[in-house]
Design an enzyme around this catalytic site. Structure first.
Site, PDB file in Angstrom:
ATOM      1  N   VAL A  12      15.528 -16.304 -22.164  1.00  0.00           N
ATOM      2  CA  VAL A  12      14.850 -17.148 -21.187  1.00  0.00           C
ATOM      3  C   VAL A  12      13.552 -17.689 -21.785  1.00  0.00           C
ATOM      4  CG1 VAL A  12      13.736 -17.154 -18.927  1.00  0.00           C
ATOM      5  CG2 VAL A  12      15.849 -15.884 -19.272  1.00  0.00           C
ATOM      6  N   THR A 125      13.480 -12.408 -13.603  1.00  0.00           N
ATOM      7  CA  THR A 125      14.151 -12.149 -12.325  1.00  0.00           C
ATOM      8  C   THR A 125      13.507 -10.924 -11.677  1.00  0.00           C
ATOM      9  OG1 THR A 125      16.171 -13.089 -13.187  1.00  0.00           O
ATOM     10  CG2 THR A 125      16.396 -11.623 -11.281  1.00  0.00           C
ATOM     11  N   GLU A 155      14.904 -18.900 -13.498  1.00  0.00           N
ATOM     12  CA  GLU A 155      15.764 -19.633 -14.439  1.00  0.00           C
ATOM     13  C   GLU A 155      17.210 -19.472 -14.003  1.00  0.00           C
ATOM     14  OE1 GLU A 155      18.030 -18.169 -16.497  1.00  0.00           O
ATOM     15  OE2 GLU A 155      17.547 -16.082 -16.062  1.00  0.00           O
ATOM     16  N   GLU A 159      23.776 -17.823 -20.863  1.00  0.00           N
ATOM     17  CA  GLU A 159      23.830 -17.517 -22.292  1.00  0.00           C
ATOM     18  C   GLU A 159      24.914 -18.376 -22.913  1.00  0.00           C
ATOM     19  OE1 GLU A 159      24.080 -13.486 -23.786  1.00  0.00           O
ATOM     20  OE2 GLU A 159      22.772 -12.831 -22.158  1.00  0.00           O
ATOM     21  N   ASN A 212      22.904 -15.200  -8.052  1.00  0.00           N
ATOM     22  CA  ASN A 212      23.736 -14.317  -8.879  1.00  0.00           C
ATOM     23  C   ASN A 212      24.670 -13.457  -8.024  1.00  0.00           C
ATOM     24  OD1 ASN A 212      22.867 -15.369 -11.238  1.00  0.00           O
ATOM     25  ND2 ASN A 212      21.647 -13.626 -11.908  1.00  0.00           N
ATOM     26  N   GLY A 257      40.037 -12.574 -13.964  1.00  0.00           N
ATOM     27  CA  GLY A 257      40.132 -11.941 -15.272  1.00  0.00           C
ATOM     28  C   GLY A 257      39.857 -10.461 -15.148  1.00  0.00           C
ATOM     29  N   CYS A 264      23.034 -10.099 -16.647  1.00  0.00           N
ATOM     30  CA  CYS A 264      22.387 -10.572 -15.406  1.00  0.00           C
ATOM     31  C   CYS A 264      23.175 -10.237 -14.141  1.00  0.00           C
ATOM     32  CB  CYS A 264      22.165 -12.071 -15.488  1.00  0.00           C
ATOM     33  SG  CYS A 264      21.176 -12.516 -16.906  1.00  0.00           S
ATOM     34  N   LYS A 267      23.539  -6.452 -13.329  1.00  0.00           N
ATOM     35  CA  LYS A 267      22.207  -5.842 -13.150  1.00  0.00           C
ATOM     36  C   LYS A 267      21.540  -6.327 -11.856  1.00  0.00           C
ATOM     37  CE  LYS A 267      18.759  -8.104 -15.133  1.00  0.00           C
ATOM     38  NZ  LYS A 267      17.431  -8.488 -14.790  1.00  0.00           N
TER      39      LYS A 267
HETATM   40  C1  UGA Z   1      24.531 -15.980 -15.242  1.00  0.00           C
HETATM   41  C2  UGA Z   1      24.452 -17.188 -14.305  1.00  0.00           C
HETATM   42  O1  UGA Z   1      25.639 -17.985 -14.432  1.00  0.00           O
HETATM   43  C3  UGA Z   1      23.232 -18.058 -14.644  1.00  0.00           C
HETATM   44  O2  UGA Z   1      23.126 -19.112 -13.701  1.00  0.00           O
HETATM   45  C4  UGA Z   1      21.984 -17.161 -14.573  1.00  0.00           C
HETATM   46  O3  UGA Z   1      20.829 -17.903 -14.928  1.00  0.00           O
HETATM   47  C5  UGA Z   1      22.128 -15.994 -15.529  1.00  0.00           C
HETATM   48  O4  UGA Z   1      23.305 -15.238 -15.178  1.00  0.00           O
HETATM   49  C6  UGA Z   1      20.901 -15.137 -15.394  1.00  0.00           C
HETATM   50  O5  UGA Z   1      20.650 -14.595 -14.317  1.00  0.00           O
HETATM   51  O6  UGA Z   1      20.109 -15.092 -16.352  1.00  0.00           O
HETATM   52  P1  UGA Z   1      25.407 -15.580 -17.724  1.00  0.00           P
HETATM   53  O7  UGA Z   1      25.022 -14.146 -17.573  1.00  0.00           O
HETATM   54  O8  UGA Z   1      25.086 -16.284 -18.993  1.00  0.00           O
HETATM   55  O9  UGA Z   1      24.749 -16.465 -16.559  1.00  0.00           O
HETATM   56  O10 UGA Z   1      26.969 -15.610 -17.514  1.00  0.00           O
HETATM   57  P2  UGA Z   1      28.028 -16.465 -16.650  1.00  0.00           P
HETATM   58  O11 UGA Z   1      28.434 -17.662 -17.385  1.00  0.00           O
HETATM   59  O12 UGA Z   1      27.571 -16.629 -15.265  1.00  0.00           O
HETATM   60  O13 UGA Z   1      29.235 -15.412 -16.640  1.00  0.00           O
HETATM   61  C7  UGA Z   1      29.068 -14.107 -16.089  1.00  0.00           C
HETATM   62  C8  UGA Z   1      30.319 -13.309 -16.229  1.00  0.00           C
HETATM   63  O14 UGA Z   1      31.300 -13.737 -15.275  1.00  0.00           O
HETATM   64  C9  UGA Z   1      30.994 -13.413 -17.582  1.00  0.00           C
HETATM   65  O15 UGA Z   1      31.488 -12.160 -17.951  1.00  0.00           O
HETATM   66  C10 UGA Z   1      32.113 -14.403 -17.327  1.00  0.00           C
HETATM   67  O16 UGA Z   1      33.159 -14.285 -18.227  1.00  0.00           O
HETATM   68  C11 UGA Z   1      32.534 -14.009 -15.918  1.00  0.00           C
HETATM   69  N1  UGA Z   1      33.226 -15.089 -15.174  1.00  0.00           N
HETATM   70  C12 UGA Z   1      32.613 -16.265 -14.932  1.00  0.00           C
HETATM   71  C13 UGA Z   1      34.504 -14.859 -14.688  1.00  0.00           C
HETATM   72  O17 UGA Z   1      35.089 -13.762 -14.865  1.00  0.00           O
HETATM   73  N2  UGA Z   1      35.133 -15.843 -13.966  1.00  0.00           N
HETATM   74  C14 UGA Z   1      34.545 -17.021 -13.728  1.00  0.00           C
HETATM   75  O18 UGA Z   1      35.183 -17.872 -13.060  1.00  0.00           O
HETATM   76  C15 UGA Z   1      33.252 -17.257 -14.216  1.00  0.00           C
END
Ligand code: UGA
Length: 432
Positions: A12, A125, A155, A159, A212, A257, A264, A267
């Site tokens: 971040v 956060t 934010e 990632e 989240n 999945g 994030c 947690k």
């Molecule tokens: C997440 C949020 O998407 C961001 O908006 C937020 O800023 C961030 O956390 C944070 O709080 O810092 P991120 O942790 O990078 O971002 O990951 P995501 O892309 O949201 O994916 C989270 C998990 O959900 C991953 O394991 C992903 O594979 C899974 N996922 C996501 C699914 O199993 N199905 C989906 O349809 C989407």
């Protein structure tokens, strides 16, 4: 050009700092980890984040960004200080704000020597009430109220897309302690083309958690629906195509999945449930979301067992070890329980990932790591695709057939092209 200090050089902090430097501001990043500061000073990022290192080097070379471990010294006469330190979970899941407290002390000591007005912005956060109840009293010990404004600007970056999301936000949430701070924050964000939602500090903090929690709940809903579709003999993909015709549903975050991971979503949802419990409220829905997420990986193992039978002494390729493709992070990755589950059943687990093999070996030492996709598949009795790395989506059925002993593939991400999979026993969660 505005003088800005960003405290905390994680995802971040660095994405924020680089985006502000590219927007024409003068930025100083600070971190208590001297080693990290030295590496960053030499232009090296301490983590994998596509595209960020190149741009970071550019702003460093252009002199728009500096890195130091002296936060108090850096904040001297700066107009904005962004607090971007981590708020990791304690053993019991509650939010640990120790880094934030330390950072606030450093900032307060530095601001004590300042003359102008500074806005201290919480980007970390934090639970509702933290900026008012924890950061404000620390600042007040050193600095008169009239020279400090407080803001909360959560934010929403992902990632793997951190810089893109920092530079092209789809919304900005601005909590502030009054009009002067709000005007300063709006001026800083002038020119960013997205809705700006202004509110108070506590509400802005809660919006971050709510977002989240919503995403985690939506993914868990998709997983539950997929599990149901599977046992009821219906195709989840087909059901969702019909479901999203309702304008109140949208298709994002409905990919089923093995559950959500990362640093994030798990947690933050947990911290919210623990905070609720401490105040006498049992957040049953969110607790259930976490509990279901915890065991969703078993669906992939069951699908594999259906095709392969007992996994004892079977060679299983586990592809993709990070919590999602495109990110180099194994924190919260569902590959960890998957690998442990396969090992418990007596399988030989061969793992491959384009980035995170070494980190994974530290987390699950019993697996056998290889450095190419081919090696992972060679002689395998089954394969689980856990993370959606682009290189996996281009694997053709022919490759599986050529390399594997038994061509059984569980695609947990829906990334394999079903058209190109003839001859493969391809299984996906949510398909009968
Ligand atoms: C997440 C949020 O998407 C961001 O908006 C937020 O800023 C961030 O956390 C944070 O709080 O810092 P991120 O942790 O990078 O971002 O990951 P995501 O892309 O949201 O994916 C989270 C998990 O959900 C991953 O394991 C992903 O594979 C899974 N996922 C996501 C699914 O199993 N199905 C989906 O349809 C989407």
């Amino acid at each position: 050009m505005v003088q800005i200090v960003v405290v905390g050089c994680g995802w971040v902090g660095l994405a924020t700092a680089v985006s502000l430097a590219r927007a024409g501001h003068q930025v100083v990043c600070t971190d208590v980890d001297g080693n990290r500061v030295r590496e960053l000073g030499a232009g090296r990022l301490p983590f994998f984040e596509p595209g960020l290192q190149e741009v970071f080097r550019q702003v460093l070379d252009d002199g728009c960004l500096e890195v130091t471990s002296d936060t108090a010294g850096a904040v001297g006469s700066t107009e904005f200080v962004f607090l971007c330190v981590g708020t990791p979970p304690r053993e019991d899941g509650s939010m640990d704000n120790a880094h934030l407290v330390d950072a606030a002390h450093d900032v307060a000591r530095g601001l004590g020597r300042s003359s102008g007005r500074t806005v201290v912005v919480t980007k970390s956060t934090v639970l509702p009430g933290t900026t008012e109840g924890v950061i404000r009293p620390i600042l007040r010990k050193f600095v008169p109220a009239e020279v400090v404004g407080l803001a909360v600007n959560p934010e929403f970056l992902r990632e793997g897309r951190a810089l893109h999301d920092a530079e092209h936000p789809d919304r900005i949430v601005l909590g502030s302690d009054g009009q002067e701070t709000s005007a300063a924050m709006r001026a800083l964000h002038r020119g960013v083309a997205c809705p700006v939602f202004e509110t108070d500090l506590r509400t802005a903090e809660m919006i971050k958690y709510s977002t989240n929690a919503f995403l985690a709940t939506k993914i868990t809903f998709a997983n539950e629906l997929a599990n149901l579709c599977q046992i009821l003999g219906v195709s989840f993909d087909e059901v969702v195509r019909g479901l999203v015709l309702d304008p109140r549903a949208n298709p994002q975050f409905l990919v089923p999945g093995v559950g959500f991971g990362g640093s994030c979503l798990p947690k933050d949802v947990r911290a919210l449930t623990v905070a609720a419990q401490a105040r006498g409220y049992d957040a049953e829905l969110l607790k259930t979301v976490l509990a279901l997420n915890e065991k969703q990986y078993l669906q992939a193992i069951r699908l594999l067992e259906k095709e392969v039978g007992s996994l004892r002494e079977k060679r299983i390729a586990l592809l993709g070890l990070t919590f999602k493709g495109g990110a180099g992070d194994i924190r919260g990755s569902r590959a960890i329980p998957l690998a442990n589950g396969l090992l418990e059943r007596g399988a030989t687990v061969v793992v491959y990932d384009p980035v995170a093999v070494q980190d994974f070996l530290n987390a699950v030492p019993g697996v056998y790591a290889v450095s190419t996709l081919e090696e992972a598949l060679r002689g395998a009795d089954g394969c689980i695709v856990q993370a959606d790395w682009p290189e996996f989506s281009s694997i053709a059925g022919q490759d599986f057939l050529r390399l594997m002993r038994t061509p059984v593939v569980v695609d947990c991400r829906r990334i394999l092209d079903t058209e190109r999979m003839s001859g493969i026993r391809l299984r996906r969660i949510g398909e009968p």
